[in-house]
Every structure is written in structure tokens, then in C-alpha cells.
Design a protein around this motif. Structure first.
Motif, PDB file in Angstrom:
ATOM      1  N   HIS A 123       0.853  -1.193   0.000  1.00 18.77           N
ATOM      2  CA  HIS A 123       0.000   0.000   0.000  1.00 18.77           C
ATOM      3  C   HIS A 123       0.890   1.245   0.000  1.00 18.77           C
ATOM      4  N   HIS A 124       0.549   2.215  -0.802  1.00 17.26           N
ATOM      5  CA  HIS A 124       1.386   3.408  -0.966  1.00 17.26           C
ATOM      6  C   HIS A 124       1.566   4.161   0.347  1.00 17.26           C
ATOM      7  N   ILE A 125       0.498   4.491   0.991  1.00 18.06           N
ATOM      8  CA  ILE A 125       0.504   5.179   2.287  1.00 18.06           C
ATOM      9  C   ILE A 125      -0.491   4.459   3.209  1.00 18.06           C
ATOM     10  N   GLN A 126      -0.102   4.279   4.464  1.00 16.88           N
ATOM     11  CA  GLN A 126      -0.977   3.635   5.437  1.00 16.88           C
ATOM     12  C   GLN A 126      -1.212   4.558   6.624  1.00 16.88           C
ATOM     13  N   ASP A 127      -2.453   4.611   7.072  1.00 11.44           N
ATOM     14  CA  ASP A 127      -2.808   5.413   8.237  1.00 11.44           C
ATOM     15  C   ASP A 127      -3.103   4.514   9.429  1.00 11.44           C
ATOM     16  N   TYR A 128      -2.825   5.028  10.616  1.00  6.70           N
ATOM     17  CA  TYR A 128      -3.162   4.324  11.847  1.00  6.70           C
ATOM     18  C   TYR A 128      -3.420   5.368  12.926  1.00  6.70           C
ATOM     19  N   ASN A 129      -4.041   4.948  14.008  1.00  2.09           N
ATOM     20  CA  ASN A 129      -4.387   5.860  15.091  1.00  2.09           C
ATOM     21  C   ASN A 129      -3.127   6.246  15.859  1.00  2.09           C
ATOM     22  N   ARG A 130      -2.708   7.496  15.722  1.00  2.00           N
ATOM     23  CA  ARG A 130      -1.481   7.917  16.385  1.00  2.00           C
ATOM     24  C   ARG A 130      -1.648   8.049  17.892  1.00  2.00           C
ATOM     25  N   ALA A 197      -9.693   4.047  18.781  1.00  2.00           N
ATOM     26  CA  ALA A 197     -10.308   3.240  17.733  1.00  2.00           C
ATOM     27  C   ALA A 197      -9.386   3.183  16.522  1.00  2.00           C
ATOM     28  N   SER A 198      -9.475   2.112  15.767  1.00  2.00           N
ATOM     29  CA  SER A 198      -8.608   1.933  14.612  1.00  2.00           C
ATOM     30  C   SER A 198      -8.900   2.994  13.550  1.00  2.00           C
ATOM     31  N   ALA A 199      -7.837   3.482  12.925  1.00  2.00           N
ATOM     32  CA  ALA A 199      -7.993   4.447  11.838  1.00  2.00           C
ATOM     33  C   ALA A 199      -8.656   3.802  10.628  1.00  2.00           C
ATOM     34  N   GLN A 200      -8.338   2.539  10.380  1.00  4.01           N
ATOM     35  CA  GLN A 200      -8.973   1.788   9.304  1.00  4.01           C
ATOM     36  C   GLN A 200      -8.773   0.314   9.595  1.00  4.01           C
ATOM     37  N   ALA A 270      -0.912  -8.558   9.369  1.00  2.86           N
ATOM     38  CA  ALA A 270      -1.866  -7.448   9.498  1.00  2.86           C
ATOM     39  C   ALA A 270      -1.424  -6.245   8.671  1.00  2.86           C
ATOM     40  N   ALA A 271      -0.132  -5.956   8.643  1.00  6.39           N
ATOM     41  CA  ALA A 271       0.365  -4.804   7.880  1.00  6.39           C
ATOM     42  C   ALA A 271       0.110  -4.979   6.389  1.00  6.39           C
ATOM     43  N   ARG A 272       0.316  -6.170   5.869  1.00  2.29           N
ATOM     44  CA  ARG A 272       0.092  -6.414   4.448  1.00  2.29           C
ATOM     45  C   ARG A 272      -1.386  -6.353   4.085  1.00  2.29           C
ATOM     46  N   LYS A 273      -2.263  -6.583   5.082  1.00  2.00           N
ATOM     47  CA  LYS A 273      -3.710  -6.487   4.851  1.00  2.00           C
ATOM     48  C   LYS A 273      -4.240  -5.088   5.140  1.00  2.00           C
ATOM     49  N   ASP A 274      -3.341  -4.126   5.309  1.00  2.00           N
ATOM     50  CA  ASP A 274      -3.695  -2.729   5.568  1.00  2.00           C
ATOM     51  C   ASP A 274      -4.396  -2.559   6.916  1.00  2.00           C
ATOM     52  N   LYS A 275      -4.042  -3.398   7.879  1.00  2.00           N
ATOM     53  CA  LYS A 275      -4.551  -3.271   9.242  1.00  2.00           C
ATOM     54  C   LYS A 275      -3.387  -2.859  10.134  1.00  2.00           C
ATOM     55  N   LEU A 276      -2.844  -1.662   9.861  1.00  2.00           N
ATOM     56  CA  LEU A 276      -1.631  -1.233  10.532  1.00  2.00           C
ATOM     57  C   LEU A 276      -1.871  -0.930  12.012  1.00  2.00           C
ATOM     58  N   ASP A 277      -3.104  -0.605  12.378  1.00  2.00           N
ATOM     59  CA  ASP A 277      -3.395  -0.396  13.797  1.00  2.00           C
ATOM     60  C   ASP A 277      -3.092  -1.643  14.608  1.00  2.00           C
ATOM     61  N   LEU A 278      -3.429  -2.806  14.061  1.00  2.00           N
ATOM     62  CA  LEU A 278      -3.151  -4.056  14.757  1.00  2.00           C
ATOM     63  C   LEU A 278      -1.647  -4.289  14.847  1.00  2.00           C
ATOM     64  N   SER A 279      -0.920  -3.985  13.784  1.00  2.00           N
ATOM     65  CA  SER A 279       0.536  -4.154  13.797  1.00  2.00           C
ATOM     66  C   SER A 279       1.198  -3.258  14.835  1.00  2.00           C
ATOM     67  N   VAL A 280       0.785  -1.990  14.881  1.00  2.00           N
ATOM     68  CA  VAL A 280       1.355  -1.048  15.848  1.00  2.00           C
ATOM     69  C   VAL A 280       1.011  -1.473  17.271  1.00  2.00           C
ATOM     70  N   SER A 281      -0.215  -1.927  17.480  1.00  2.00           N
ATOM     71  CA  SER A 281      -0.624  -2.371  18.812  1.00  2.00           C
ATOM     72  C   SER A 281       0.181  -3.577  19.262  1.00  2.00           C
ATOM     73  N   ILE A 282       0.457  -4.499  18.331  1.00  2.00           N
ATOM     74  CA  ILE A 282       1.244  -5.681  18.681  1.00  2.00           C
ATOM     75  C   ILE A 282       2.684  -5.296  19.001  1.00  2.00           C
TER      76      ILE A 282
END
Length: 364
Positions: A123-130, A197-200, A270-282
């Protein structure tokens, strides 16, 4: 049980699960074959980590990324806790502290960096809850300060830092860190959970495991990971000597990477599925749990199962690396957006630390 059996049949990586009983039997029959046991234990942990990732992802669908990441970090850190407890009972406090340092560096630099890199390549750019990243980074920085104080005092003035003072201060700091960890959970999961809450959420997962199957799989696989990790710990030191690897590199890099294998599989997927919130939380959640809960608990347990009390006094190089890692994680996650280049920078910092530890001459 059909979803699990189907997953075992369709995923060739999970076929390596046959190595789990093999390594346990080999450890019983050939306890002196340290290099063989080292290789087998590493290969056995890989499919266990993949299975743990699948079960955790299934649970995270129903609980959300924040709680799912916390659950994954908790179960993943059980491996590090078992490794540390084994060394604690044997009085190998240097290995215990090295595993703590390694877990923090691995989670904040390698796991987070690789998640950003792998996700950014898809994914070009990924967002997550900062807000989640800010909270975890702040807690991690607090733990670094708590470890920094006794370590700096010991180097600054040996006349006032006797063993009794250091041990008493370490116990007091350990209790404060556990309280801080509990307050952080209360803040993020209860009183102000709307901020986290998750950004996406990315694409919907295809996993349809029943909750009972997912939780049972998590429990069983965690126990197996702990058993295999114990074999790994017993063989890694002798295997490292045979392979010409320095003890510092073993404790901070190898032990930490193997111990965090389960969490890394989940975070990368999770990161490859664009669920970066889960990756950051882990990644950050695991580092915070090690620093604010596992390390203090080990200090307290040393009074019960250790040959002598363990303190929070780390060597200067370890404190410096933990401080740099916590500040780096706080800096790169402040924006709440990521691309592959940010992950590459984090990995380069980790490589610098790993290269230094690999070339570090043994203490005489």
C-alpha cells in the motif's frame, strides 16, 4: 474443528508442526546435541508462530485491533517470560536482562519497522491511530527512565549505590511500573477508549473460526511455544559457542527474535492487509508489556525463585540502546502515517545495534 483441519491441509508451512514432537523427543534422547536442538527448535517455532497468528487474527476480528493487539502481545510475551524464568531460576541474570533489552529493541525497531516496510510495499501510504502509538511510546519512555536511574547512579557514584540501596530502589520502581501499566490499560480500554479506535480496518478477513476454537488454539499453541522455547534456551548458549556467535548477540538478538516469532507473524500479516493499527498495537504493546510488566515481575519473582535478588541496573550500552529505541519509535509514529521508507529506517537502526553486538568482543 473443520476450519483448523482445513487450514492445516492448505498451508504447507504448518506441515512443519511435525517438528514439535521431534524436538521434544530429541531433547530427551540427545540432550548434549546442542547445535541440532538449536536448529530444530527454531524451525519448530516458525509453524507454531504461524498458527498462533491465525488464531489471534480470528479473535481480533471480534475484539477490535486494540484488544486483539494486546491479546497477541500478552500470549507472545509468555514465551519471553518462560525464557526469562528459566534463566532466573539458574541465576543467569545477565541473560535475563539481555532478553529484556532484546525484546524491547526487537519490538520497537525490527517488528515495527518490518511491518511498515511490508505494508508500504503493498500500500502506498498507510494510516493508523497515532493516539495509540503516542500512549505506548510514552509508557515505554517511562520504563526507560525507571531503568536509567539505578544504572546511572551506579556509574556516577559507587559510594552511595550499595547493593541494599539498588535492590530497594529496584523493588520500588518495579511496583511503580506495574501500577503505570495497569493505569495505561484502564485509560486505553475503559475511560478513554474512544480515542484509540482503529484508523482503518483494511479488508475483511476470510477466517471464520468459532471463538471457542480460536481461544483453544491460542492456549494450546502458547504452551507448545513455551516448551519448545525452553529447549531453545538450554541449547542456544552452547550452540552459539560452536557457531562462533558472541553471548551479547545471542541474548539481545537471537533469543529476542525467536521469542517474538509468534507476534511478528501476526504483525506482518496485518500490515500487508492494511490493518496497521493491529501491527502497531502488537509491536509497541509487546514492548510496553515487557518493560512495564514482565521486567518488574521478574525483579519481584527473583526474591522467591532466584538464588539472589535481581535489580534494574543494566549496563550502559543496554540503557543507551533502549533510550534510542523508545525515542525513535515515538518520533516515527507521531504522524499516524507510514510508508515503506520509514520502515527501512527503523530496520537500519536495528541492524546498527545488531552489527555492533555481533562484533563486540567477549568480556574478559
Amino acid at each position: 474443528m473443520s476450519p483448523l483441519i482445513e487450514e492445516l491441509r492448505s498451508t504447507p508451512l504448518l506441515w512443519l508442526l511435525v517438528l514439535v514432537p521431534i524436538v521434544l523427543v530429541a531433547q530427551f534422547l540427545y540432550p548434549e546435541a546442542h547445535t541440532l536442538l538449536f536448529v530444530l527448535s527454531v524451525l519448530a517455532i516458525v509453524p507454531l508462530a504461524a498458527l498462533l497468528s491465525l488464531a489471534t487474527e480470528s479473535v481480533a476480528i471480534r475484539t477490535g485491533d486494540m484488544i486483539g493487539g494486546l491479546l497477541n502481545a500478552t500470549l507472545g510475551n509468555l514465551t519471553e517470560l518462560v525464557i526469562a524464568l528459566t534463566a532466573l531460576r539458574a541465576g543467569q541474570y545477565v541473560l535475563v536482562k539481555a532478553s529484556i533489552v532484546g525484546a524491547i529493541l526487537t519490538n520497537t525497531l525490527f517488528m515495527l519497522g518490518a511491518s511498515f516496510l511490508l505494508g508500504g510495499l503493498v500500500h502506498h501510504i498507510q494510516d493508523y491511530n497515532r493516539n495509540t502509538a503516542r500512549l505506548q511510546s510514552g509508557l515505554l519512555f517511562l520504563a526507560t527512565i525507571a531503568i536509567l536511574i539505578p544504572s546511572v547512579l551506579a556509574d556516577a557514584d559507587n559510594s552511595v549505590t550499595n547493593a541494599t540501596f539498588t535492590n530497594t530502589l529496584s523493588v520500588a520502581l518495579a511496583l511503580l511500573l506495574v501500577v503505570a501499566y495497569g493505569l495505561g490499560l484502564l485509560f486505553s480500554l475503559k475511560t478513554h477508549r474512544e480515542f484509540f479506535a482503529s484508523a482503518q480496518h483494511g479488508s475483511e478477513s476470510e477466517l471464520k473460526w468459532p471463538p471457542s476454537l480460536a481461544l483453544t488454539t491460542l492456549a494450546v499453541v502458547t504452551v507448545l511455544v513455551a516448551l519448545v522455547s525452553e529447549v531453545f534456551v538450554e541449547s542456544v548458549q552452547q550452540a552459539a559457542v560452536a557457531l562462533g556467535i558472541t553471548p551479547a548477540f545471542v541474548g539481545v538478538i537471537i533469543v529476542a527474535l525467536v521469542g517474538a516469532a509468534a507476534e511478528m507473524v501476526s504483525a506482518f500479516s496485518a500490515a500487508r492487509k492494511d490493518k496497521l493499527d493491529l501491527s502497531v498495537s502488537i509491536a509497541l504493546g509487546s514492548a510496553v508489556q515487557i518493560a512495564l510488566f514482565v521486567a518488574p515481575v521478574l525483579v519481584l519473582l527473583s526474591y522467591l525463585i532466584g538464588p539472589s535478588p535481581m535489580d534494574l541496573q543494566f549496563w550502559r550500552g543496554a540503557v543507551a540502546m533502549m533510550l534510542i529505541a523508545s525515542l525513535t519509535a515515538s518520533f516515527v509514529t507521531n504522524a499516524g502515517r507510514s510508508a515503506w521508507f520509514i520502515g527501512a529506517l527503523l530496520l537500519l537502526v536495528y541492524v546498527i545495534f545488531g552489527m555492533t553486538l555481533y562484533l563486540l568482543p567477549p568480556r574478559t
